[in-house]
Design an enzyme around this catalytic site. Structure first.
Site, short mmCIF file in Angstrom:
data_model
loop_
_atom_site.label_atom_id
_atom_site.label_comp_id
_atom_site.label_asym_id
_atom_site.label_seq_id
_atom_site.Cartn_x
_atom_site.Cartn_y
_atom_site.Cartn_z
N GLU A 182 50.18 36.99 37.26
CA GLU A 182 51.55 37.50 37.08
C GLU A 182 52.64 36.48 37.42
O GLU A 182 53.82 36.74 37.21
CB GLU A 182 51.75 38.73 37.97
CG GLU A 182 50.95 39.92 37.51
CD GLU A 182 51.17 41.15 38.39
OE1 GLU A 182 51.66 41.01 39.52
OE2 GLU A 182 50.82 42.25 37.93
N LYS A 233 48.27 33.05 40.35
CA LYS A 233 48.12 34.07 41.39
C LYS A 233 46.67 34.49 41.56
O LYS A 233 46.19 34.69 42.67
CB LYS A 233 48.97 35.29 40.99
CG LYS A 233 48.93 36.41 42.00
CD LYS A 233 49.84 37.55 41.59
CE LYS A 233 49.85 38.66 42.63
NZ LYS A 233 50.65 39.81 42.21
N GLN A 234 45.96 34.68 40.44
CA GLN A 234 44.63 35.29 40.51
C GLN A 234 43.81 34.88 39.29
O GLN A 234 44.34 34.28 38.35
CB GLN A 234 44.77 36.81 40.57
CG GLN A 234 45.39 37.42 39.33
CD GLN A 234 45.95 38.82 39.60
OE1 GLN A 234 47.10 38.96 39.99
NE2 GLN A 234 45.15 39.83 39.37
N TRP A 287 45.28 48.58 36.02
CA TRP A 287 44.02 48.14 35.40
C TRP A 287 42.92 48.01 36.45
O TRP A 287 41.74 47.96 36.12
CB TRP A 287 44.21 46.81 34.65
CG TRP A 287 44.42 45.59 35.51
CD1 TRP A 287 45.23 45.49 36.59
CD2 TRP A 287 43.80 44.31 35.37
NE1 TRP A 287 45.18 44.22 37.12
CE2 TRP A 287 44.31 43.46 36.39
CE3 TRP A 287 42.88 43.76 34.48
CZ2 TRP A 287 43.92 42.13 36.55
CZ3 TRP A 287 42.50 42.44 34.64
CH2 TRP A 287 43.01 41.64 35.66
N ASP A 288 43.31 47.99 37.72
CA ASP A 288 42.35 47.90 38.82
C ASP A 288 41.21 48.91 38.64
O ASP A 288 40.05 48.61 38.92
CB ASP A 288 43.04 48.25 40.16
CG ASP A 288 44.23 47.37 40.48
OD1 ASP A 288 44.93 46.95 39.55
OD2 ASP A 288 44.48 47.13 41.67
#
Ligand code: BGC
Length: 726
Positions: free
Chosen positions: A461, A575-576, A319-320
């Site tokens: 994730e 994580k993000q 998806w980046d």
């Protein structure tokens, strides 16, 4: 501003310099290693879209044999950075012109030998790379030179090439091989204009020359071309032919052609920042990476998560590309944006097959997509550092937001460019199939009268198999809205095409009602009394502990934080950017106070364990007008490949390389965050929020097919001027 990065001699930096000094041209990526380096130093020329699998190891891209191999000898003594400490060494990347330059001097036998090399991967002749070598010595000395095509290149899960065959023509060396699994041909052809060198012998794919060095430098050129079975029927013929053409031209004219392309790209894509030279350098360096790996030549390929810097992350497209890189291309090089999106049309069959495999309708795109849309994600994507056993991870099965990311990207592209053609050529089908997928994945919770998406993984994730991830649910809702708007738009503008698309996607009027119902009744977690949005059901009941405390629990610094037993899994440490990513995409649906409160809540709980995280925190801080908070996150993103300070391991698996998503995130933070570029009522608009030190921010964009230049000066009204579309 120098537009250059430099490094001296440091054997500990060989791997990170390989990334930092990468050259690429969209077709291939040549790591920033020295001419004499081999597999151990991770020398690699990674070819986009050519993959191979050995046994049951991971399928990954193929690194071609190194066509620019060059080494100096004095009989049995090797004169190279691998054997001697140089008296001087400098490696330079000129990122304005896409040139790699190295200057090395060795003190040897009371003499000084200097070696200079300047190379580039041609930006127009995409199969070609050229190296200009210049040698000199303080006092006359006769040395030997080995030049050829080296097969000792970096391989993670190889060896990928077999059946090597060499052909030694008078003026060319040709090396052909096949990939192990699919037997795809690949050829590297090399020629040297060796008039100043005396050929001693040829051995396989190497030639040995003698050369007498004096203070008067001698210069020669190495040309190498690479073709594979994905490019044409006969890679060998093509490689020879392309080499002949290049060889007939001189280095200077090839270089001119190459640098002209770079000039044109910078004219469109450059971002100027006055008042902050570090930010200026970092943004340009980030854009260099995006421009160098952009697939300008094909609409069946896209950009892998580590660009063309090697085989890490299996060379897969995540998806980046849509969520972090596409906005840059869409704004400045829409033709590249179109290629990237076309890849998702081309790989739709893979996404349809994946949905079917799991028992769903529609398109479930690969989490890690390879050339035909097959999912390279293994069910065991991380190796446990303690037991060395593969750990079951659910990225492949549960990271369903990927389909919404893609639908969102198509619509965003359409809205910004008004390019209907891409939708008619398959984009509309992609969107409808993604909507069908969510409809079929969802559960209708009868007693709550709502659709829910249960058992998913959001962008964070570390928490697997959660229920009602806010980002995923909101995006699924948006996907339905996009599908409904698209349906209406096509009914008005292209009814015949719509009829065909509906037949192809097996949709009927009644499905529109289903989409509408899903849109109305999907549960999207809302801000609570404290204005915080819960990332997923029961997230708030997890242990609330700091990132530092969780880090202290690690027994090994390569330990994986997520999965079933990871240190973060039962805590609120993420994580993000996850909820914060949602607020970036859908900021208009929330108040500034809600946005700020969520930023303040989630930031201290975010490990930023992914290079995709910091840019989103920068962008969202700008949404509530706090550029002071945004700035360090912007700089972290924009310098990611300059500092090389990112996670290098997930479990025991190496994940280093370049970070194109962060590069795209740097552009997003600068232009959409600090520049405040947006579209309102079909008009470009800028509401700048410049960091304190920035006196000026200037950039270009192509909107609705028209080119604009935007000038923002501190304390002045921003100017948006239309440029001549020439
Ligand atoms: C991130 C993903 C990302 C992938 C590739 C992972 O570490 O969590 O969001 O897509 O890396 O960059």
């Amino acid at each position: 501003m120098s537009w250059q990065v430099r490094a001296g001699y440091d054997p500990n930096q060989i791997v990170s310099n390989g990334n930092k000094f990468l050259l690429a041209n969209g077709y291939m990526g040549y790591r920033g290693t020295m001419e004499e380096y081999g597999a151990e130093q991770l020398a690699a020329n990674t070819i986009l879209g050519l993959y191979d699998q050995v046994g049951d190891k991971w399928r990954e891209p193929v690194n071609a044999p190194n066509g620019l191999f060059f080494k100096l000898f004095d009989q049995a003594t090797e004169i190279s950075l691998l054997t001697l400490k140089p008296s001087f060494h400098q490696q330079t990347l000129d990122y304005q012109q896409g040139l790699h330059i190295r200057k090395t001097a060795f003190s040897y036998n009371e003499n000084t030998i200097t070696l200079q090399a300047e190379r580039f991967l041609h930006m127009k002749r995409l199969h070609l790379m050229v190296d200009e070598i210049t040698l000199a010595a303080e006092k006359p000395i006769t040395l030997q030179v080995k030049i050829g095509i080296d097969t000792a290149v970096w391989d993670i899960n190889g060896p990928h090439l077999i059946n090597f065959e060499t052909e030694d023509l008078a003026d060319q060396i040709i090396l052909s091989a096949k990939t192990q699994r699919e037997h795809k041909n690949i050829t590297v052809a090399q020629a040297v204009n060796a008039s100043k060198l005396n050929c001693l012998k040829k051995e396989g794919q190497f030639a040995y020359y003698e050369v007498t060095l004096t203070p008067e430098p001698i210069t020669f050129h190495i040309f190498a071309t690479t073709f594979n079975a994905n490019d044409c029927q006969n890679p060998k013929e093509a490689a020879k032919k392309e080499l002949d053409v290049a060889f007939a031209m001189d280095f200077a004219s090839l270089k001119k052609e190459h640098t002209q392309i770079w000039k044109g790209l910078w004219e469109k894509a450059d971002v100027e920042i006055d008042g902050d030279s570090k930010a200026q350098e970092a943004i340009r360096y980030s854009l260099y990476h995006l421009l160098s790996i952009a697939p300008r030549h094909s609409d069946t390929v896209s950009i892998p998560a580590r660009g063309l810097s090697g085989q890490t992350y299996k060379g897969a497209i995540f998806w980046d590309t849509e969520m972090f890189m596409l906005p840059f291309f869409m704004h400045v090089l829409p033709e590249v944006a179109k290629n990237i999106l076309s890849y998702r049309i081309y790989t739709l069959p893979g996404a349809l097959a994946k949905a079917k495999e799991y028992g769903f309708n529609g398109a479930f795109y690969a989490w890690e997509s390879q050339e035909l849309g097959q999912d390279a994600t293994s069910d065991y994507n991380v190796v446990d550092v303690f037991t060395k056993r593969p750990m079951r991870t659910y990225f492949r099965d549960k990271q369903i937001h990927i389909s919404g990311d893609i639908a969102y990207a198509f619509w965003q592209y359409y809205e910004y460019t008004k390019d209907l053609e891409l939708l008619l050529k398959g984009g509309a089908q992609v969107i409808f199939e993604c909507a069908k997928f969510y409809y079929s994945y969802a559960y209708y919770k009868v007693e709550k009268n709502r659709f829910e998406l249960i058992d998913v993984i959001g962008p964070d994730e570390y928490h697997e198999r959660v229920y009602n991830n806010a980002y995923t649910n909101k995006l699924a809702q948006k996907t339905m809205k996009i599908a409904l708007d698209l349906w209406e738009m096509l009914a008005e503008n292209a009814p015949e095409d719509l009829a065909e698309i509906l037949t192809a996607t097996e949709l009927m009027e009644i499905d529109k009602e289903k989409f509408q119902r899903f849109y109305n009744e999907i549960y999207v977690p809302q801000p609570n009394d404290a204005e915080i949005i819960e990332q997923f059901d029961n997230y708030f009941s997890l242990e609330d502990v700091s990132v530092t405390a969780v880090r202290k629990r690690l027994l090994d610094d390569k330990e994986y934080w997520g999965g079933a037993y990871g240190v973060a899994a039962d805590t609120q440490v993420i994580k993000q950017a996850d909820v914060i990513f949602m607020l970036h995409l859908f900021g208009e649906d929330y108040t500034k106070s809600e946005i700020q409160k969520n930023w303040e809540y989630y930031e201290p709980r975010t490990e930023h364990g992914s290079s995709l995280s910091a840019c989103i925190y920068a962008l969202v801080a700008c949404q509530f007008d706090n550029q002071d908070w945004a700035y360090p996150y912007f700089m972290k993103t924009a310098t990611v490949d300059l500092t090389g300070e990112t996670k290098q391991y997930a479990g025991t698996i190496y994940i280093g390389g370049t970070h194109p998503a962060a590069n795209g995130g740097a552009w997003l933070a600068a232009i959409k965050g600090f520049g405040g570029l947006s579209v309102k009522n079909n008009q470009l608009q800028v509401t700048p929020k410049l960091p304190k030190s920035w006196q000026r921010l200037a950039f270009n964009t192509i909107f609705n097919g028209e080119s604009y230049h935007i000038e923002i000066e501190a304390g002045k009204t921003p100017r948006i001027s239309k440029k001549n579309n020439s």
